[in-house]
Structures are given as C-alpha cells and as structure tokens.
Enzyme design. Structure first.
Site, PDB file in Angstrom:
ATOM      1  N   LYS A  78       0.681  -1.089   0.151  1.00  0.00           N
ATOM      2  CA  LYS A  78       0.033   0.040   0.003  1.00  0.00           C
ATOM      3  C   LYS A  78       0.956   1.257   0.005  1.00  0.00           C
ATOM      4  O   LYS A  78       1.906   1.198   0.786  1.00  0.00           O
ATOM      5  CB  LYS A  78      -0.949   0.057   1.086  1.00  0.00           C
ATOM      6  CG  LYS A  78      -2.033   1.041   1.268  1.00  0.00           C
ATOM      7  CD  LYS A  78      -2.843   1.011   2.431  1.00  0.00           C
ATOM      8  CE  LYS A  78      -3.968   2.027   2.479  1.00  0.00           C
ATOM      9  NZ  LYS A  78      -4.943   1.944   3.591  1.00  0.00           N
ATOM     10  N   SER A 159      -9.889   2.139   2.430  1.00  0.00           N
ATOM     11  CA  SER A 159      -9.093   2.772   1.642  1.00  0.00           C
ATOM     12  C   SER A 159      -8.038   2.008   0.763  1.00  0.00           C
ATOM     13  O   SER A 159      -7.243   2.490   0.024  1.00  0.00           O
ATOM     14  CB  SER A 159      -8.331   3.676   2.447  1.00  0.00           C
ATOM     15  OG  SER A 159      -7.436   3.225   3.360  1.00  0.00           O
ATOM     16  N   SER A 183     -10.464  -0.004   6.713  1.00  0.00           N
ATOM     17  CA  SER A 183      -9.890  -0.037   5.233  1.00  0.00           C
ATOM     18  C   SER A 183      -9.135  -1.275   4.773  1.00  0.00           C
ATOM     19  O   SER A 183      -8.585  -1.344   3.601  1.00  0.00           O
ATOM     20  CB  SER A 183      -8.924   1.240   5.267  1.00  0.00           C
ATOM     21  OG  SER A 183      -9.524   2.400   5.390  1.00  0.00           O
TER      22      SER A 183
END
Lengths: 493, 95
Positions: A78, A159, A183
C-alpha cells in the site's frame, strides 16, 4: 496452473522444490501488471527493476538452501508504507514528489523475510475513504463484475483499494494494507479476499504515513486465511521506534489456522442486526453461524450496546487525530510546495493545492472539534464513548472466544455511487469501526456471493492479542464455505 | 452547534488551508451535515466515564533519554522543496 494463481503457501513449496524460480514468479506477476494495471489502476508505482533484483537475490538464497517465510514471494505494498528509494504518495498530490530515505518497519520485516515488492498500491488519499475514489492518482476498478451488468465499473472498497484489487486480479500474491476504520476488511469483503486487522500494537506504525494514530493498524491481504497468517507473522513484532508497539511474542499464526473451532464459544452481537440489512447478507451471517456450530462451536447471543454510536465517535476521533498528524505537510521539509508571498501564504496555498476535498473536510472537522470551546463537547465526549465501546467488548469477551458479524452492509457498489453525501460513504464502516476503537483483532473472510455474483465477507473479531483464535475461526469458515468464485478480470483469465 | 461562515474561515485559518470565498458556503453545508449527524452522541450518558485516549489503556514505554539516530543532513534534506546549504529554505520571515 499459472504461477499467478498459486497461493503463497503453494509458491513457497514450489520454490523450495525448484519447480520454478523466484525470477519466474516475479516476472509472471510483472507481466500480469503490465497487461491489467492500465485498466485496474491498482498500482500507483510499479518498481520493476527493484522487483527483479530482489527476485534474483531470492534465487541465490534458495540455491544456498536458505528459505525464509517469504523468500521470492511477490507482494503489493500500500502506498502509505514508506519504502526506501521508492516514491511514496499516500494517494495525495501533496506527497507526489516524496521519495522516502528510509523503510517502514513492517516493510523492512517483509524484506528481512525475503519478500519481493512489485510496487506501491493505490489507495484513498491519506487512507480517507471507503471506495478508493479520493485518490489523487485516479480510481481503482474492482476486478469483480456484476453478472447482469458487465459494463458497470465497481469500486474495490477502500481505503486499501489498490492492494485488494491487485491481489484479487492475481497481480500480486498478497499485499499490505492499513485499517483505521475498516480499510482492510471492507475492501477484502468487496474483492473476495481475506483481510486481517491485527490487535493495535501488533504491527509497528513506524514509517507508515499517519492518518489517525490511535486507530491505524497495518495488516495483510491474501487469497487464503493461511496466506494471511504467513504475511502477518512476518509483518508483526515489537518495534522500539513505535511507542505503541507491543512488546509481546509473535505466535505461530499459520499453525493456529489448523486448530479448529471445537469447543469455542462464538458470540453474535444483536446490535449488528439492523433493519436495513440486505436479506442475503443476513442469510449468509446465519449460514456462517451454522457452519461454526457444525464444526463444534457453541453460538451465544451477546450485546455490544454502544455499537450504533461507534461511527459518530470515530468521525470525531479520526479527524481530530488527522488534523494534528497532517499539520506536518507544510511545503517546507518535504512534499509539494505552492505559493510563497510569505510563510503563511506558503502554508495555506500548499495545503489548499495539495489536499483533496475529503482530506480537507476531515482536517477542518478535526480542527473544529479540538478548538477552544468545543473540545469538551466533541473530542472529550468521543473519548468517553470510546471507553464505553471498549468496555462493551471486554464484557462480551468475558463469555465468548470470538464474535461473528457481517463485514460490510453491502457488496461492492459502482464508481460514483454514495458520493453525493459524505455520511453515506461513512456508513460503509458501520460494522468495522468498533474493532478499531477498541483495538481488538478482526478479519474478513469471503464466504459467498450475492445475487449479482459479487463477493460478501463475514467478520471474525477476537480478543486483544488473540489473533490465533481469529485465524482458527476464519479458517473454519473458509473450509466450510469453500469459496472458489473468481473475479472476471484476472491474470490468465 | 451549527457553523457559520465566519467560523468556517476561522477553522480554515487555524488549519492553514486557504479557502476561497466561493467555497465557504458549500463547506459550511457539508460540515454542518456531518456535525449534525454527530449530534446523535448527545443521547449517550457519559457521566463518570473516564476518557480513553488510545486503542487500549496501555502504559507508555519508557526509554533512556539518549540520542539514538541522526547525523545525516543530506538524507533529511533530500526531499526539501528548497534548501540553502544544510537548511530548509522558506520565504523571508520578518517579525
């Protein structure tokens, strides 16, 4: 079977048996990225050369008989984890030019164990969002399609949307994510993956771009429970550089997957049963409870009375912490800079230009709830309700070993949906936020499809530092569900 | 507790985010929508409850008060938008 379809556990065995090389495995994924990333936009940055270098190092280690937990395993990171020498944007324009001169602890742990990083995965800006629509680097397409409407472009959740889309589409074998209000778990549910938010303190936050420090949890995505356990085992561990990192031993999570659920008491929190819940999600929840009962667990009704207040509490605490954490982006020491008539003008223009609308909204809310005269009414009150939410869990766990709930109130929705009102988007995290407020571990496991053929997940919540039971229950659900559906867009598909 | 335009401007100034005049009205509506939704917390009785500052009541770890890291200005300045020598450069500040 194509190399991109292997699980991490299978790839580990194949590498050991010299059935293929780490370079073969990495190249297969880099080719998949080349073919599909222009459409999915799962990666913001692909680190092709570094990945091949790391794979060569992995092959040398394997040739010398040195195989660690993740030697030669290609992963997506990420783009919120700082990676030395590789641009780290946090999905924001303001960090567009930022190349960290250091490595986050979690990614350093993965590198120590031999992992190969394919690149940096897309995300909502500063991890603020539930659809990946707030990224300054464009939205991510969910590789799953509605059966009846193949043209609709669905969101991967957020997210950590790029991480989830990459693993689902077989562009990476696993990925890191972060979970501040859901997320990791919500995108895992939307993309048919396993996603784990461990206990607060289990994974170091050092080098992870901060959103809300008391709520941010790094954790893994994978296609199986066992793979997620392998990843967490590597990511976790005490780190003196994070003062909230817990100095506790990391158990063998992979072994815990095989424990079974015989004799475990599984709680069903009645407050999670809302009138608006789609019938198929409720039915899947009941199915999950039946599976666990058949596997020898006892199902017990429990109450978490403050559940319905979790989300509003979160939307005070998280923006408050964000407004403080994001004060560092001032155009002086790193990141983008704009304006410059004087210092104040430089700050104000840099931040107006660099932050997107959702981030600006949360900074302003956070600034307001912390400001003189309003602190007690909002922030202090929220901290007290947070104490009550933690007490809810502590009380419930006095009588049960784990809880089972749905992960999200819906399957993946289309790009553009839920965008007209911020609160609609916030409601995605209704079932996931309480575990962040309480710091307890939780996982989402794919267990079925809705009428549109889209994946749905169930959430397993455990006691603090008892991820082992979360893995045991998750593995039992996985086994009973036999989830084998595949996304429409995938490497080799 | 509803925000007016002056409060929006004050918060934006505190947060050091430039807000253009034409954006104030829209921001006002958005933020009031969110704060109005948060008002639901008023129904929770928190009397006698101690606030929870972190994810759990964890004790802060203590460490020796010694320098453990540093001494590489080049690395630290490598991302500076503007530098002069070993310093971050900003527009002239005259007090």
């Amino acid at each position: 079977m194509s190399l991109t379809d292997l699980t991490i556990a299978q790839a580990r065995d194949g590498l050991r048996a010299k059935e293929f090389s780490a370079v073969d495995l990495t190249m297969a994924h880099l080719h998949a990225i080349e073919a599909l990333n222009p459409r999915l936009n799962a990666f913001i940055t692909v680190s092709h050369a570094q990945a091949v270098d790391r794979a060569r190092i992995a092959d040398a280690a394997l040739a010398a008989g040195e195989q660690r937990a993740l030697t030669g395993i290609p992963l997506a990171i990420k783009d919120l984890f700082c990676t030395e020498g590789v641009r780290t944007t946090a999905g924001s324009k303001i960090l567009g030019p930022f190349v960290p001169p250091y490595e986050s602890t979690v990614t350093a742990n993965l590198l120590r164990d031999g992992a190969v990083f394919l690149g940096k995965a897309n995300l909502d800006e500063f991890a603020m969002g539930s659809s990946n629509m707030t990224s300054a680097y464009g939205p991510v397409e969910n590789p799953w399609k509605r059966k009846q409407d193949g043209t609709a472009v669905l969101v991967p959740g957020g997210s950590s949307g790029g991480s989830a889309a990459a693993v689902a589409a077989r562009l990476a074998m696993g990925a890191t994510g972060t979970d501040t209000g859901g997320s990791i778990r919500q995108p895992a549910s939307f993309c048919g993956l396993v996603g784990v938010k461990p206990t607060y303190g289990r994974c170091s936050r050092w080098g992870v771009v901060a959103f809300a420090s008391s709520l941010d949890h790094p954790g893994p995505f994978a296609r199986t429970v066992r793979d997620s356990a392998i990843l967490l085992g590597s990511m976790a561990g005490h780190d003196p550089k994070d003062s909230t990192s817990a100095n506790v031993a990391v158990p063998d999570f992979e072994a815990a997957c095989a424990r079974g659920v015989k004799g475990l008491r599984i709680g069903v929190p009645k407050e999670y049963r809302s009138d608006g819940m789609p019938a198929e999600i409720d039915a899947l929840w009941q199915q999950g409870l039946d599976w666990l009962r058949q596997a020898g667990a006892e199902i017990v009704d429990v109450s978490l009375p403050h559940t319905k207040h979790g989300l509003a509490t979160y939307y005070i605490v998280a923006p408050a912490e964000a407004s403080s954490n994001l004060a560092r982006y001032d155009g002086v020491r790193f990141g983008a800079r704009d304006g410059g008539e004087d210092l104040r003008d430089l700050y104000e223009r840099t931040r107006a230009e660099g932050f997107g609308p959702e981030v600006r909204r949360r900074i302003l809310i956070g600034t307001y709830v912390l400001s003189a005269g309003y602190y007690d009414a909002y922030y202090l009150k929220a901290q007290k309700i947070r104490a009550l939410i933690l007490k809810d869990f502590t009380d419930a766990f006095a009588g049960v070993d784990a809880l089972l709930t749905p992960t999200a109130p819906s399957a993946a929705f289309a790009q553009g949906e839920n965008m007209d009102d911020p609160i609609k988007m916030y409601l995605n995290d209704l079932f996931t936020v309480p575990a962040n407020l309480a710091g307890v571990p939780a996982a989402s496991v794919p267990v079925g499809l809705d009428a549109n053929g889209l994946p749905l997940g169930l959430q397993v919540i455990g006691k603090r530092f008892d991820e082992e039971t979360v893995f045991a229950v998750s593995a039992a659900l996985e086994q009973a569900a036999g989830f084998s559906a595949l996304p429409a867009i995938r490497a080799g598909g | 507790m509803s925000l007016d335009h002056a409060t929006i401007r004050r918060i934006a100034s505190l947060a050091r985010i430039r807000v253009e005049e034409h954006e104030v009205d829209n921001l006002c509506q958005e933020l009031n929508g969110i704060l109005g939704w948060i008002e639901q917390l008023n129904e929770v009785d928190v009397s006698g409850v101690e606030p929870l500052t972190g994810a759990a009541n964890m004790a802060m770890a203590m460490r020796d008060d010694v320098v453990t890291d540093g001494f590489y200005p080049e690395k630290i300045l490598t991302n500076a938008p503007e530098r002069i020598g070993d310093f971050f450069a900003v527009p002239k500040v005259v007090e």
